[in-house]
Design a protein around this motif. Structure first.
Motif, short mmCIF file in Angstrom:
data_model
loop_
_atom_site.label_atom_id
_atom_site.label_comp_id
_atom_site.label_asym_id
_atom_site.label_seq_id
_atom_site.Cartn_x
_atom_site.Cartn_y
_atom_site.Cartn_z
N LEU A 1 3.47 -7.71 4.37
CA LEU A 1 3.13 -8.67 5.75
C LEU A 1 4.54 -8.13 6.20
O LEU A 1 5.03 -8.56 7.31
CB LEU A 1 2.83 -9.75 5.73
CG LEU A 1 3.03 -10.51 7.10
CD1 LEU A 1 2.07 -9.96 8.16
CD2 LEU A 1 2.43 -12.70 6.47
N PRO A 2 5.31 -9.22 5.31
CA PRO A 2 7.20 -8.81 5.94
C PRO A 2 7.95 -7.23 6.66
O PRO A 2 7.91 -7.66 7.53
CB PRO A 2 7.90 -9.50 4.66
CG PRO A 2 6.96 -10.18 3.91
CD PRO A 2 6.06 -9.66 4.04
N ALA A 3 6.85 -6.52 5.58
CA ALA A 3 7.51 -5.16 6.51
C ALA A 3 6.34 -4.33 7.63
O ALA A 3 6.84 -4.07 8.58
CB ALA A 3 7.16 -3.80 5.29
N ALA A 4 5.25 -4.91 7.59
CA ALA A 4 4.22 -5.04 8.77
C ALA A 4 4.69 -5.41 10.57
O ALA A 4 4.57 -5.11 10.99
CB ALA A 4 3.12 -4.46 8.17
N ALA A 5 4.86 -6.12 9.50
CA ALA A 5 5.89 -7.53 11.13
C ALA A 5 7.16 -6.78 11.62
O ALA A 5 7.13 -7.07 12.83
CB ALA A 5 6.12 -9.17 10.57
N HIS B 1 -3.60 -10.93 -1.60
CA HIS B 1 -2.15 -10.11 -1.93
C HIS B 1 -1.44 -9.03 -1.74
O HIS B 1 -0.38 -9.40 -1.49
CB HIS B 1 -1.98 -10.22 -4.16
CG HIS B 1 -1.39 -10.24 -4.66
ND1 HIS B 1 -0.27 -10.90 -4.89
CD2 HIS B 1 -0.18 -9.01 -4.92
CE1 HIS B 1 1.18 -10.67 -5.21
NE2 HIS B 1 0.79 -9.72 -5.97
N PHE B 2 -2.56 -7.75 -1.72
CA PHE B 2 -1.62 -7.05 -1.15
C PHE B 2 -1.23 -7.23 0.33
O PHE B 2 -0.12 -7.05 0.89
CB PHE B 2 -2.49 -6.12 -1.26
CG PHE B 2 -2.48 -4.42 -0.32
CD1 PHE B 2 -1.69 -3.60 -1.80
CD2 PHE B 2 -1.75 -4.41 0.48
CE1 PHE B 2 -0.99 -2.11 -0.98
CE2 PHE B 2 -1.14 -3.06 0.79
CZ PHE B 2 -1.26 -1.77 0.45
N LEU C 1 -4.05 -2.76 15.88
CA LEU C 1 -5.04 -3.61 15.05
C LEU C 1 -6.23 -3.01 14.21
O LEU C 1 -6.86 -3.67 13.31
CB LEU C 1 -5.39 -4.58 15.95
CG LEU C 1 -4.61 -5.95 16.36
CD1 LEU C 1 -5.32 -6.57 17.47
CD2 LEU C 1 -4.42 -7.15 15.24
N LEU C 2 -6.89 -1.93 15.35
CA LEU C 2 -7.70 -0.55 14.85
C LEU C 2 -7.95 -0.30 13.16
O LEU C 2 -8.08 -0.29 12.70
CB LEU C 2 -8.40 0.08 15.70
CG LEU C 2 -9.11 -0.41 16.66
CD1 LEU C 2 -9.31 0.23 18.34
CD2 LEU C 2 -10.22 -0.96 16.37
N SER C 3 -5.95 0.16 13.09
CA SER C 3 -5.68 1.14 11.89
C SER C 3 -5.63 0.05 10.78
O SER C 3 -6.21 -0.01 10.13
CB SER C 3 -4.39 1.37 12.35
OG SER C 3 -3.21 0.11 11.98
N MET C 4 -5.99 -1.42 11.19
CA MET C 4 -6.12 -2.29 10.05
C MET C 4 -7.42 -2.32 9.12
O MET C 4 -7.40 -2.41 8.26
CB MET C 4 -5.58 -3.67 10.14
CG MET C 4 -3.47 -3.89 10.58
SD MET C 4 -3.74 -5.61 11.31
CE MET C 4 -2.16 -5.31 12.17
N LEU D 1 -0.14 -2.99 6.46
CA LEU D 1 -0.47 -4.59 5.99
C LEU D 1 -2.26 -4.25 5.85
O LEU D 1 -2.16 -5.53 4.67
CB LEU D 1 -1.26 -5.90 7.73
CG LEU D 1 -1.34 -6.82 7.25
CD1 LEU D 1 -0.19 -7.57 6.49
CD2 LEU D 1 -1.38 -7.40 8.42
N SER D 2 -2.99 -3.49 5.93
CA SER D 2 -4.18 -3.56 5.07
C SER D 2 -4.69 -2.57 3.84
O SER D 2 -3.54 -1.08 4.17
CB SER D 2 -4.98 -3.00 6.43
OG SER D 2 -6.57 -3.28 5.48
N PRO D 3 -4.91 -3.16 2.73
CA PRO D 3 -5.39 -1.57 2.08
C PRO D 3 -6.18 -0.67 2.07
O PRO D 3 -5.80 0.21 1.35
CB PRO D 3 -5.75 -2.36 0.69
CG PRO D 3 -5.25 -4.05 0.70
CD PRO D 3 -5.30 -4.30 2.42
N ILE D 4 -6.68 -0.68 3.26
CA ILE D 4 -7.78 0.15 3.34
C ILE D 4 -7.16 0.64 4.98
O ILE D 4 -7.63 1.68 5.63
CB ILE D 4 -9.36 -0.41 3.41
CG1 ILE D 4 -9.25 -0.92 4.90
CG2 ILE D 4 -9.62 -0.82 2.25
CD1 ILE D 4 -10.29 -2.23 5.07
N GLY D 5 -6.34 0.25 5.40
CA GLY D 5 -5.42 1.29 6.20
C GLY D 5 -5.20 2.19 6.45
O GLY D 5 -4.90 3.00 7.45
#
Length: 374
Positions: A167-171, A161-162, A94-97, A140-144
């Motif tokens: 999301l599917p890959a990160a999940a 949109h990103f 979660l923090l990495s996002m 999951l995050s563009p700034i992760g």
């Protein structure tokens, strides 16, 4: 003099990554000499300065004793090792996002080491799991992570949109990390070692200085002023906590410098450019395998730079290079940060015993899920 240098020489014998990439850098400089400006670009000076600033701030937080205190409070409320492991892995992801993958590790791995020092939590296993978790969460995050930021800015995609596309890959990645955490950690209750509680002296002033320094360093990095931020941190720590500066992992800094120089030069060799020119990156599978394979060879951030203009589907490239963060340790430099912060023996060997099979399982699953949902 020999006695004074012996500890450093003894430590260098175990720094095989540093020696490997120093050799690579020197060999490439001899066989393919380049102008000094190229080496300055490959060195990634702002990134190194950001790493130094984070190391200073986190070392100060460690030396203040507050991490150990928080660790004791946290573990006292948990009952099972698997519960502690899932909590730490989830917090790391979660923090990495929002704080990027390296900042997340700089916060979570010292906490994990502190918990392991006062309980039966296996530190090295948790460091490996957190390295995997930070790769999954930051996807999951563009700034992760840096590769996502590069692709997001290059493709000019809306933020949400990103996120929806990744999301599917990160999940899938995080689900696999969570399953590995449950399967790999012992099914035991948390055991606190009473004789190790409260041994660390606490310094509220050092903790306050370090937390402010960490926040300032993150802001400086986000606004492109990492060298200035690192310089502003060195001065107060040199005056008020010079021992923290002395305890910084300077060999980690040297390792990153040689990795940047060696891989940066390698990625721009004419041979590499010619080989990539023969691959049809318009094909989804070719792009996916190419992103993963290049990440294993030169790390996922240089691989992103290398493939960004060759890939028509920026989001597919993002999936590929994020999956490529698993596998060998240089797949993502966050892996190296996690292992060095944990400071456990045989860490590289255990990491590869877990991360390489993890990549072999994760890669086909992520590809199938993303193709089915695209």
């Amino acid at each position: 003099m020999a006695a004074a240098t012996h500890p450093w020489l003894n430590r260098l014998q175990h720094e095989w990554l540093l020696l490997l990439f120093t050799t690579l850098t020197l060999v490439l400089a001899c066989v393919d000499p380049q102008p000094w400006e190229h080496y300055r670009r490959w060195l990634q000076w702002p990134t190194l300065c950001g790493l130094l600033g984070l190391l200073i701030a986190i070392q100060g937080i460690r030396d203040s004793g507050m991490v150990q205190r928080f660790a004791g409070m946290l573990v006292a409320r948990m009952h099972s090792l698997r519960g502690v492991g899932l909590l730490l892995v989830s917090m790391t992801a979660l923090l990495s996002m929002v704080l990027t993958n390296d900042v997340s590790l700089f916060l979570m791995v010292p906490l994990t080491v502190a918990i392991g020092g006062m309980s039966n939590l296996p530190i090295l296993r948790m460091a490996v799991l957190e390295a995997l978790a930070v790769n999954a969460g930051s996807t999951l995050s563009p700034i992760g992570n840096p590769q996502n930021l590069l692709i997001w800015q290059h493709a000019q995609l809306p933020f949400l949109h990103f996120v929806a596309a990744l999301l599917p890959a990160a999940a899938v990645m995080f689900l696999l990390v969570a399953m590995l955490t449950v399967a790999w950690l012992p099914k035991h209750r948390v055991e606190l070692y009473a004789d190790r509680l409260g041994q660390q002296q606490r310094s509220v002033s050092l903790a306050l200085l370090s937390v402010i320094s960490l926040a300032m360093m993150v802001l400086m990095m986000e606004h492109g002023h990492a060298p200035l931020g690192a310089m502003l941190l060195v001065v107060p720590f040199a005056l008020f906590s010079w021992r923290s500066l002395a305890r910084i992992d300077w060999l980690l800094m040297a390792t990153f410098a040689t990795i940047f120089l060696g891989l940066g030069h390698f990625a721009e060799l004419p041979l590499i450019d010619h080989a990539l020119g023969r691959i049809d990156f318009k094909q989804p599978l070719a792009l996916y395998l190419g992103g993963i394979a290049s990440s294993q060879l030169i790390s996922n951030v240089p691989a992103t730079v290398l493939l960004l203009d060759r890939a028509q589907d920026a989001l597919a490239l993002a999936v590929a290079v994020n999956v490529g963060g698993f596998g060998v340790v240089i797949g993502s430099l966050a892996n190296l940060i996690a292992l060095r912060l944990a400071k456990q023996p045989h860490s590289m060997r255990l990491f590869h015993q877990v991360s390489v099979p993890f990549l072999l399982v994760c890669a086909p699953l992520v590809y199938l899920v993303t193709r089915l949902l695209s």
